[in-house]
Structures are given as structure tokens and as C-alpha cells.
Scaffold this active site. Structure first.
Site, PDB file in Angstrom:
ATOM      1  CB  CYS A 105      -0.112   6.789  -5.867  1.00 46.90           C
ATOM      2  SG  CYS A 105       0.603   4.878  -5.495  1.00 46.90           S
ATOM      3  CD  GLU A 137      -2.757   9.771  -5.447  1.00 42.78           C
ATOM      4  OE1 GLU A 137      -3.389   8.833  -4.718  1.00 42.78           O
ATOM      5  OE2 GLU A 137      -1.824   9.892  -5.300  1.00 42.78           O
TER       6      GLU A 137
END
Length: 581
Positions: free
Chosen positions: A501, A570
Site C-alpha cells: 500500500c 497499491e
């Protein structure tokens, strides 16, 4: 979702502010006599937003110097506008933090203004907030658009709090443009943080978009501050001497750049069930606000009860669906979605035919709409492409190790491809839910197992052959620590899929794996995490023990847009072990 302006670093003097009626009041403090490291300086190796922003600013200044052959400029001539001044700036670029980078003709030529809620090509009216002359930039508040960019279309904005709330940055941009920007974020992350020659980093793939650009967030956490004198929202304990609320507090999210909670009635990026929950919690506060002596954060988490149309339990009809629930019907299922507010309650989430349960307050991906294409992508890339048949063909990959496995997302969804799949995590509670989820999906222990392990010994009990093993890693935002990377290089799996992330710490860690060594000064790594590391993996066979070093080559890198309308992306990087004589 809240974000604050970058703290000052290396400035000769500091600027202090207070907030009155939602406006910043500026005053200059005395010159600092003693230089101290700020939190920003201490964390500059962790891929923080401050570090990322500063690198983007330096790149823009360098480009302007090269292209326009501008002098560096004298900070005193022309001078910077006083804090609180309103000026018009031209936006040249978007940073990887989501803020615009702008210039002002009356300021030094290589001084940049950091402005939120703008697009490249905008001319915006801003209010100067803070100067950081040592770093050649200033932070400014967005006021209005003087001349819109061709990229900007304010009719796309669906939230009345946009340009005030700190949650979203890109609602004025076309969605394909958002995806292009997020590809550039990944490109810059590997350019700035991997410490790798550009020729060995493959071209970054196009960002894979979210099927839903609004109404996608399955979790929101609005909050409210305590009454004056209550000590803020966090860390304060209620007692009888503290003042109570005399009116309903603002319930919502922080205003951009301020520790000031906006009263937000609705959030269009939340799912319909979460938005109903937000409305219900706001109504509850109308009658229960006097019970609070401190502020609090409210959990809003979607949970789904799925009914198969061919199942034994008939789904409720539309008239039988409760008012607080959302009914979603497909060809095969009827899903009844509700909102949970108890952190300890168990929630259910469906990804294709898989069911996952978790404590409502724990981590699980917050965009269910993208999880199906996301897990499909991982499934398609977890194994190497077929190689031409020859006598020297490598061994078949038969085993999966899912490090940082959490409640088993990858271990379970990939288990059908391997003889064995093992999830490893340091959190015993996550491992307990992972085992429960494997049982709910009818995956036998012989095919899918989980173990809790201390961080310095994650690979100690791994018994699979490295040549037959692929490792998936999905660490927290700070990335992998030195101990884990050393264990991974020592074990030397044939293939690694790194999900993150935070593409900046991902790029840093991928650089370590490609170089094949972990430096003691690598960002985010602590020496204390090396304790016990020598016991991290004692089961390598003779062939692997003879390998002098392990390093990897990057096969592919691609971003996924889990959070449309924001600057987050991401990353998925696929790596193959380089086998050398």
C-alpha cells in the site's frame, strides 16, 4: 484519511498558527536558537509523505533550471509574500502526495508553492500559510480557481465538502487521468527509492482501475473532538471533573491542513450500507452527545450476509429487507449489506466464491469492488510463465509462503494452485481468523495451513525447497524490516510477489532484493530486529547453502487503484531469483 501540512524543517525561524472560526491566524515566533531534528527528519527514510513531496519539489526545480536556464534566485530579491497573503499561482505538476506544485511570478524563480485540490494547468488563488525557504517551497491554502486547466471539470465533483475535507484530492479529474497520474507515482517511487539503475527497472504497467469510483469504501472512521478542556480526541480519560458537551459536536473528518473536524453529513466514497450507518450514528449523537466527556472515533464497517438463490435458506424479499440494510441482487445471490459499529463484532466479506470473516476493527482491504480483479491478477502472476521444454527446465513451483498473511486473503485464494500454502503472521488473532476462514471455504489443513511467528524468525519453520517455493509479501506501510529481508534472501525462494500500500517503501525493498544485500542504513530498518535472526532459517539444503548470494530481477510492476479520488495507489511487483554459477 486526514492529512496535515508538512512540518517545517531547517528554516531559520518558525511560524506559529492558531485556528479561529476555521481560519488560520499567523504569527512569527522568535528565531530558533537550537536546531533539533523534527519527526519529519527522523522518518525521512521511511517513504513518508514529507520525503516524497520534497523529492518531487526538487525534481520540478531541477527541470525548470534545465529547461528554462533560470538562476536559483535570491530569497531576499524578490521576497516571499507574508504568511496570510493571497496570491495567484500557476500549477505545473501534481506531486505523488496528491498536492499541486505551483509557481508565483512575484516569488523567487525556483520557489514552489504546495497547493491542494488543484490540477496541472490551473491558475489558483491561494493563501500563503508557511514558508520553508531552506527547501525552496511554501505551503498554501486553496481558495478558488482563477483559470481552470483543461484537465479540470468541477461538474465531476460529487461531494459538497470537496476542497475542504482532507479525504479526497482528485474529484475534479477525469478517472483515466487519475489512473495515468498513479502510474507516474509508481514510476517516481522506483526512480527515487529503489537505488537501481533505470535500465533494470521494467516499464511500469498501466494502473488497473477500480470498478467503482464512488461508493466503494467498506470502512469509514468519522470522529469528533471532545468539549473544550477535555484534552482532545485521543488518549484522554473521562472523569467527573471534565466538562460535558453543551451541544452536538461536529462529526466527520479533518479539514485539510487543520486539526479541525468538519461536520460531514455524508461521504459519497462510502458504500451505501456505510453511508446509512453514518446517518444512523449522526442521529444517535443528537441524543447521546451529553454522555461523552472526550472525543471519539466512530467505526463504520460494512458486513454482508449472502443468500444463494439455490440454497436452503431463502433470501429476504425487498419488503422484508430492513430499512438499515442494503439489498443487492445478482443472478446467483442476494446480498444483504449492513453497517457494523462495534470494533469486536465479526464482519463477513465475499470475494467471488470466497468468504472472509474478520473483527470489524481489524485491517482488511476497504474496496471490495476491486478485490476480484486484484486477486485474479495475483493468481495469474503467482507462477512464472511457461518456459520452453528442455532438460534444464527448472523445478515446478509447488509451494506458497504468504508472509504478513493477516486473515488469509492470499493464502486462501491461491491455495488451489499449490500442493501446500502456508500463511505466516506475527499476530496470533489474525492467524486464528485465517484458520477459521480456511475452514469456512472448505480448504483442508493439508492444503492450507497457518502459523504465528515472531518477526525475526518468520522463516524458521519453513521446510519447503526454495526452488519449488514462491513467497507473497504484503507488509504494512513502513515496508519490510531488515531482519525479514535478510531471512528472505537467505531462504532464496525462486519467485517473490510483493504487494504494498506504499509504493515508495516497496521500491526501497525491491531495490534491496535486486541488489541482494541489506545495508545497515536502509530506511525503516532497526538493528534490534536482527536479534535472533541467525536462527531464522536452519533447514536449507546443501545446494542452497552453497549459493554465495541471492538476488532478484524484476519481471513486472503495476499499480492498482484501491482508493479512487485520492492520491493513494497499491503496487504489485513480481520478481524472479537470478541463478548464477
Amino acid at each position: 484519511m486526514a492529512s496535515l501540512d508538512p512540518p517545517q524543517m531547517n528554516a531559520a525561524a518558525t511560524t506559529t498558527t492558531t485556528v479561529t472560526n476555521g481560519k488560520r491566524v499567523f504569527s512569527q515566533s522568535r528565531r530558533a536558537n537550537k536546531k533539533q531534528k523534527s519527526k519529519r527528519e527522523r522518518n525521512m527514510k521511511e517513504g513518508s509523505s514529507d520525503e516524497v513531496l520534497l523529492l518531487d519539489i526538487r525534481a520540478l526545480i531541477k527541470s525548470r533550471q534545465e529547461n528554462q536556464k533560470e538562476a536559483e534566485g535570491d530569497a531576499s530579491s524578490p521576497s516571499l509574500p507574508e504568511p496570510g497573503s493571497e496570491i495567484d499561482v500557476e500549477v505545473l505538476d501534481l506531486s505523488s502526495t496528491g498536492d499541486g506544485l505551483a509557481v508565483h511570478p512575484g516569488s523567487p524563480p525556483n520557489h514552489v508553492y504546495v497547493v491542494p485540490f488543484v490540477a496541472p494547468g490551473d491558475v489558483a488563488r491561494v493563501r500563503v500559510f508557511r514558508h520553508l525557504p531552506a527547501d525552496n517551497y511554501s505551503v498554501a491554502d486553496y481558495l478558488s480557481i482563477v483559470t481552470p486547466s483543461p484537465l479540470r471539470d468541477d461538474s465531476r465533483i460529487r461531494c459538497p465538502y470537496f476542497a475542504s475535507c482532507s479525504g479526497c484530492q482528485f474529484q475534479m479529474l477525469d478517472y483515466p487521468e487519475q489512473l495515468r497520474h498513479k502510474r507516474r507515482i509508481v514510476e517516481k517511487a522506483f526512480r527515487n527509492f529503489s537505488q537501481l539503475p533505470p535500465e533494470i527497472v521494467p516499464a511500469i504497467g498501466d494502473t488497473i482501475g477500480s470498478p467503482l469510483q464512488y461508493g466503494y469504501r467498506t470502512k469509514l472512521t468519522p470522529h469528533f473532538d471532545g468539549p473544550p478542556g477535555a484534552g482532545g480526541r485521543r488518549g484522554a480519560k473521562a472523569d467527573k471533573t471534565r466538562p460535558a458537551f453543551t451541544s452536538v459536536p461536529n462529526v466527520g473528518f479533518n479539514q485539510k491542513g487543520r486539526r479541525l473536524v468538519l461536520d460531514i453529513e455524508d461521504c459519497p466514497i462510502g458504500t451505501d450500507a456505510v453511508r446509512l450507518g453514518m446517518k444512523r450514528e449522526r442521529n444517535r449523537m443528537q441524543t447521546e452527545f451529553a454522555n461523552y466527556k472526550t472525543g471519539a472515533t466512530i467505526l463504520l464497517r460494512e458486513t454482508t450476509k449472502r443468500y444463494s438463490k439455490d440454497g436452503e435458506e431463502p433470501p429476504p424479499t425487498e419488503t422484508e429487507t430492513p430499512d438499515h440494510a442494503v439489498r443487492v441482487e445478482t443472478d446467483q445471490y442476494v446480498d444483504i449489506k449492513t453497517c457494523v459499529t462495534d470494533n469486536k463484532a465479526t464482519t463477513s466479506e465475499h470475494i467471488d466464491s470466497y468468504l472472509f470473516t474478520n473483527p470489524a476493527g481489524s485491517f482488511f482491504q476497504n474496496n471490495n469492488s476491486i478485490l476480484s480483479p486484484f486477486t485474479a491478477y495475483i493468481r495469474q502472476h503467482i507462477l512464472p510463465p511457461p518456459s520452453p521444454s528442455s532438460s534444464s527446465s527448472p523445478k515446478e513451483i509447488k509451494h506458497l509462503i504468504d508472509a504478513y498473511s493477516g486473515s488469509g486473503l492470499f493464502t486462501i485464494t491461491l491455495s488451489g494452485l499449490f500442493h501446500s500454502s502456508t500463511g505466516i503472521d506475527i499476530a496470533a488473532d489474525s492467524i486464528a481468523y485465517a484458520r477459521k476462514n480456511a475452514a469456512l471455504n472448505r480448504i483442508p489443513d493439508s492444503e492450507c495451513s497457518f502459523m504465528a511467528a515472531d518477526a525475526p524468525q518468520l522463516f524458521r519453520h519453513v521446510t519447503t525447497h526454495p526452488d519449488e517455493t514462491v513467497v507473497v509479501i504484503d507488509p504494512p506501510r513502513k515496508g519490510c524490516d531488515a531482519s525479514f529481508l535478510r531471512q528472505l534472501l537467505r531462504f532464496g525462494p525462486r519467485r517473490v510477489v510483493y504487494v504494498s500500500c506504499n509504493v515508495h517503501t516497496q521500491a526501497r525493498d525491491v531495490g534491496v532484493l535486486v541488489r541482494g544485500e541489506v545495508g545497515r542504513d536502509e530506511g525503516g530498518f532497526g538493528e534490534e530486529e536482527q536479534k535472533g535472526e541467525e536462527n531464522g532459517n536452519e533447514n536449507q539444503d546443501g545446494e542452497n547453502a552453497k549459493r554465495k548470494s541471492t538476488r532478484y530481477a524484476i519481471e513486472s510492476i503495476r499499480g492498482f487503484d484501491f482508493f479512487p479520488q485520492t492520491g493513494h495507489v497499491e503496487g504489485v511487483a513480481v520478481l524472479n531469483r537470478v541463478d548464477e554459477p
